[in-house]
Design an enzyme around this catalytic site. Sequence first.
Site, PDB file in Angstrom:
ATOM      1  N   ASP A  90      41.482  38.118  31.495  1.00 17.49           N
ATOM      2  CA  ASP A  90      40.447  38.650  32.339  1.00 17.49           C
ATOM      3  C   ASP A  90      40.605  40.217  32.192  1.00 17.49           C
ATOM      4  O   ASP A  90      41.470  40.634  32.828  1.00 17.49           O
ATOM      5  CB  ASP A  90      40.191  37.947  33.487  1.00 17.49           C
ATOM      6  N   TYR A  95      38.307  48.405  34.517  1.00 18.47           N
ATOM      7  CA  TYR A  95      39.667  48.271  34.721  1.00 18.47           C
ATOM      8  C   TYR A  95      40.648  49.367  33.920  1.00 18.47           C
ATOM      9  O   TYR A  95      41.859  49.772  34.422  1.00 18.47           O
ATOM     10  CB  TYR A  95      40.125  46.957  34.388  1.00 18.47           C
ATOM     11  N   LYS A 124      33.743  43.042  30.667  1.00 12.77           N
ATOM     12  CA  LYS A 124      32.613  43.105  31.380  1.00 12.77           C
ATOM     13  C   LYS A 124      31.751  44.310  31.192  1.00 12.77           C
ATOM     14  O   LYS A 124      32.381  45.376  31.140  1.00 12.77           O
ATOM     15  CB  LYS A 124      33.023  42.989  32.893  1.00 12.77           C
ATOM     16  N   HIS A 157      29.325  43.076  35.063  1.00 12.36           N
ATOM     17  CA  HIS A 157      30.264  43.131  36.257  1.00 12.36           C
ATOM     18  C   HIS A 157      29.506  42.936  37.664  1.00 12.36           C
ATOM     19  O   HIS A 157      30.405  42.216  38.524  1.00 12.36           O
ATOM     20  CB  HIS A 157      31.121  44.183  36.153  1.00 12.36           C
TER      21      HIS A 157
HETATM   22  N1  LIG Z   1      34.612  40.589  38.782  1.00 14.37           N
HETATM   23  C1  LIG Z   1      35.326  40.949  39.666  1.00 14.37           C
HETATM   24  O1  LIG Z   1      34.333  41.970  40.155  1.00 14.37           O
HETATM   25  C2  LIG Z   1      36.637  40.916  39.971  1.00 14.37           C
HETATM   26  C3  LIG Z   1      36.964  41.481  41.159  1.00 14.37           C
HETATM   27  C4  LIG Z   1      38.434  41.586  41.637  1.00 14.37           C
HETATM   28  C5  LIG Z   1      39.355  40.952  40.574  1.00 14.37           C
HETATM   29  N2  LIG Z   1      38.808  40.534  39.192  1.00 14.37           N
HETATM   30  C6  LIG Z   1      39.762  39.645  38.410  1.00 14.37           C
HETATM   31  O2  LIG Z   1      40.271  38.743  39.047  1.00 14.37           O
HETATM   32  C7  LIG Z   1      41.796  39.010  39.044  1.00 14.37           C
HETATM   33  C8  LIG Z   1      42.569  38.355  39.982  1.00 14.37           C
HETATM   34  O3  LIG Z   1      42.529  39.030  41.257  1.00 14.37           O
HETATM   35  P1  LIG Z   1      43.218  39.992  41.884  1.00 14.37           P
HETATM   36  O4  LIG Z   1      44.039  40.826  40.862  1.00 14.37           O
HETATM   37  O5  LIG Z   1      42.291  40.886  42.880  1.00 14.37           O
HETATM   38  O6  LIG Z   1      44.369  39.475  42.718  1.00 14.37           O
HETATM   39  P2  LIG Z   1      44.984  37.803  42.931  1.00 14.37           P
HETATM   40  O7  LIG Z   1      45.201  36.925  41.466  1.00 14.37           O
HETATM   41  O8  LIG Z   1      44.092  37.099  44.055  1.00 14.37           O
HETATM   42  O9  LIG Z   1      46.448  38.244  43.394  1.00 14.37           O
HETATM   43  C9  LIG Z   1      47.262  38.978  42.899  1.00 14.37           C
HETATM   44  C10 LIG Z   1      48.729  39.038  44.041  1.00 14.37           C
HETATM   45  O10 LIG Z   1      49.188  37.754  44.380  1.00 14.37           O
HETATM   46  C11 LIG Z   1      50.183  37.813  44.081  1.00 14.37           C
HETATM   47  N3  LIG Z   1      51.185  36.725  43.281  1.00 14.37           N
HETATM   48  C12 LIG Z   1      50.594  36.193  42.238  1.00 14.37           C
HETATM   49  N4  LIG Z   1      51.389  35.005  41.745  1.00 14.37           N
HETATM   50  C13 LIG Z   1      51.980  34.783  42.916  1.00 14.37           C
HETATM   51  C14 LIG Z   1      52.987  33.690  43.252  1.00 14.37           C
HETATM   52  N5  LIG Z   1      53.147  32.892  42.443  1.00 14.37           N
HETATM   53  N6  LIG Z   1      53.579  33.761  44.363  1.00 14.37           N
HETATM   54  C15 LIG Z   1      53.548  34.984  45.308  1.00 14.37           C
HETATM   55  N7  LIG Z   1      52.497  35.919  45.084  1.00 14.37           N
HETATM   56  C16 LIG Z   1      51.792  35.902  43.800  1.00 14.37           C
HETATM   57  C17 LIG Z   1      50.710  39.076  43.134  1.00 14.37           C
HETATM   58  O11 LIG Z   1      51.802  39.608  43.521  1.00 14.37           O
HETATM   59  P3  LIG Z   1      52.941  40.710  42.678  1.00 14.37           P
HETATM   60  O12 LIG Z   1      52.493  41.768  42.834  1.00 14.37           O
HETATM   61  O13 LIG Z   1      54.318  40.216  43.322  1.00 14.37           O
HETATM   62  O14 LIG Z   1      53.185  40.458  41.310  1.00 14.37           O
HETATM   63  C18 LIG Z   1      49.531  39.922  43.446  1.00 14.37           C
HETATM   64  O15 LIG Z   1      49.589  40.950  44.474  1.00 14.37           O
HETATM   65  C19 LIG Z   1      41.798  40.377  38.712  1.00 14.37           C
HETATM   66  O16 LIG Z   1      43.305  40.986  38.131  1.00 14.37           O
HETATM   67  C20 LIG Z   1      40.735  40.672  37.783  1.00 14.37           C
HETATM   68  O17 LIG Z   1      40.998  40.227  36.344  1.00 14.37           O
HETATM   69  C21 LIG Z   1      37.414  40.541  39.241  1.00 14.37           C
END
Ligand SMILES: NC(=O)c1ccc[n+]([C@@H]2O[C@H](COP(=O)([O-])OP(=O)(O)OC[C@H]3O[C@@H](n4cnc5c(N)ncnc54)[C@H](OP(=O)(O)O)[C@@H]3O)[C@@H](O)[C@H]2O)c1
Length: 416
Positions: A90, A95, A124, A157
């Site tokens: 994704d 980004y 997006k 988005h």
């Molecule tokens: N459409 C939208 O508006 C929108 C908005 C936000 C996000 N997104 C998409 O969704 C994706 C995911 O969301 P996100 O990036 O906000 O974060 P997330 O996936 O909710 O969380 C990522 C965090 O979790 C930690 N983590 C991952 N695996 C783990 C594990 N096995 N054990 C412990 N901690 C773990 C990571 O830590 P580390 O730092 O230790 O690796 C990181 O800090 C984004 O990257 C993006 O592609 C879309």
Amino acid sequence: MSAKPQCVKLNDGHFIPALGFGTYKPEEGPAFGSQQPYGGLQPSIIPILLIHHGLLRALLARDAQIYMVPENKPLEAIHLALEAGFRHIDTAYVYQTENHVGQAIRSKIAAGLVKREDIFVTTKLWCTFHRPEMVRSNLELSLKNLQLDYVDLYIMHYPVQMKPGEDLFPVDEHGKALLDTVDICATWEAMEKCKDAGLVKSIGVSNFNSRQLEKILSKPGLKYKPVCNQVECHLYLNQSKLLNYCKSKDIVLVAYCALGSQRPKRWVDPSSPVLLNDPVLCDMAKKHKRSPAQIALRYHLQRGIVVLAQSYKENEIKENIQVFEFELPLEDMKILDSLDRNLRYAPAPLMERATQNTPFLMNFNVETCVIPSTHSVNVSMDSDVCDTSDADSTNVISPHLSCLTTLLQPELGPLV
Ligand SMILES: NC(=O)c1ccc[n+]([C@@H]2O[C@H](COP(=O)([O-])OP(=O)(O)OC[C@H]3O[C@@H](n4cnc5c(N)ncnc54)[C@H](OP(=O)(O)O)[C@@H]3O)[C@@H](O)[C@H]2O)c1
């Protein structure tokens, strides 16, 4: 049960891998709630400086340098994710990780690990490209960054239209966001044309409420329904009503921030609860001899949700792909359901508008959505208009640039 990664069928016949790898990397900025967002300048001085837009940009660029993250981190992580078995990546134009995604995929194809058709790539459409004649050009920019001929999924988005131009976050001389007036349905028709042109396999939306979805679904002459709605969704904001609505329309809900977000300092209140430390979740993880992250991801898979997970650590990336090896019993699913507390980590930009008497109101089918330590917004199903077609062409949404960057840039760093 099969430990093989599963796929979910989309309403247009294509399949999406049920687990995706997120590539958003926040650039750290001033801490949440900081009164000194731009080099310690007093907020009252900022509008004066904004008259000299170039100076503002220089200041922001300076902050960006201070907080810039290592350039190659996302690239390394995508390599690791593909090696670990992730087949759904994704990204988004905004980004600035599309080039990394393309580079990693090309390298793994060259190494013989995967073929292009094995990988599901989502990107997006950004908010400054909503005018119908601009939609394809934004997609072509993304394809150029990705160096791909097509993407598997192209999504709007945000249901927010911003003034077209070079700035991804256009502001006026007072630092106020410049919005645009575009009918969301006209943008959708342009998305449909991208699919007809073969540049994308499927089209969908992100951060849409049920009324905004309804508007597209009831559009006269609708050619393709959105295949998905990508929204913030986790144990503390389980989106059960929106999920039921999406299921009733054969739209897949894709969960972001499923692990509680990356908690970037600029928009997540450090005092908000850390999802993966939740005691109930941790106890359940112990019981199943799994990690809290695996339980948090597995919960969504069993609800028919496609889930995104982001990490830069090899051990976590490997751990996250192992969510297909076990199953949670119904009683545990119910316990996890009960953790919902309508807590939003990523303040949605439209939430801000909802508080400002503009014609927008975000409705994620939650009655009260708590944004940690900022404000809570009462949202009702039937109380708003939800498109921008009757908005002034240059609506003002936020009085301070600091507020604007916090609320309009939940996924981004400084405006550079
Ligand atoms: N459409 C939208 O508006 C929108 C908005 C936000 C996000 N997104 C998409 O969704 C994706 C995911 O969301 P996100 O990036 O906000 O974060 P997330 O996936 O909710 O969380 C990522 C965090 O979790 C930690 N983590 C991952 N695996 C783990 C594990 N096995 N054990 C412990 N901690 C773990 C990571 O830590 P580390 O730092 O230790 O690796 C990181 O800090 C984004 O990257 C993006 O592609 C879309």
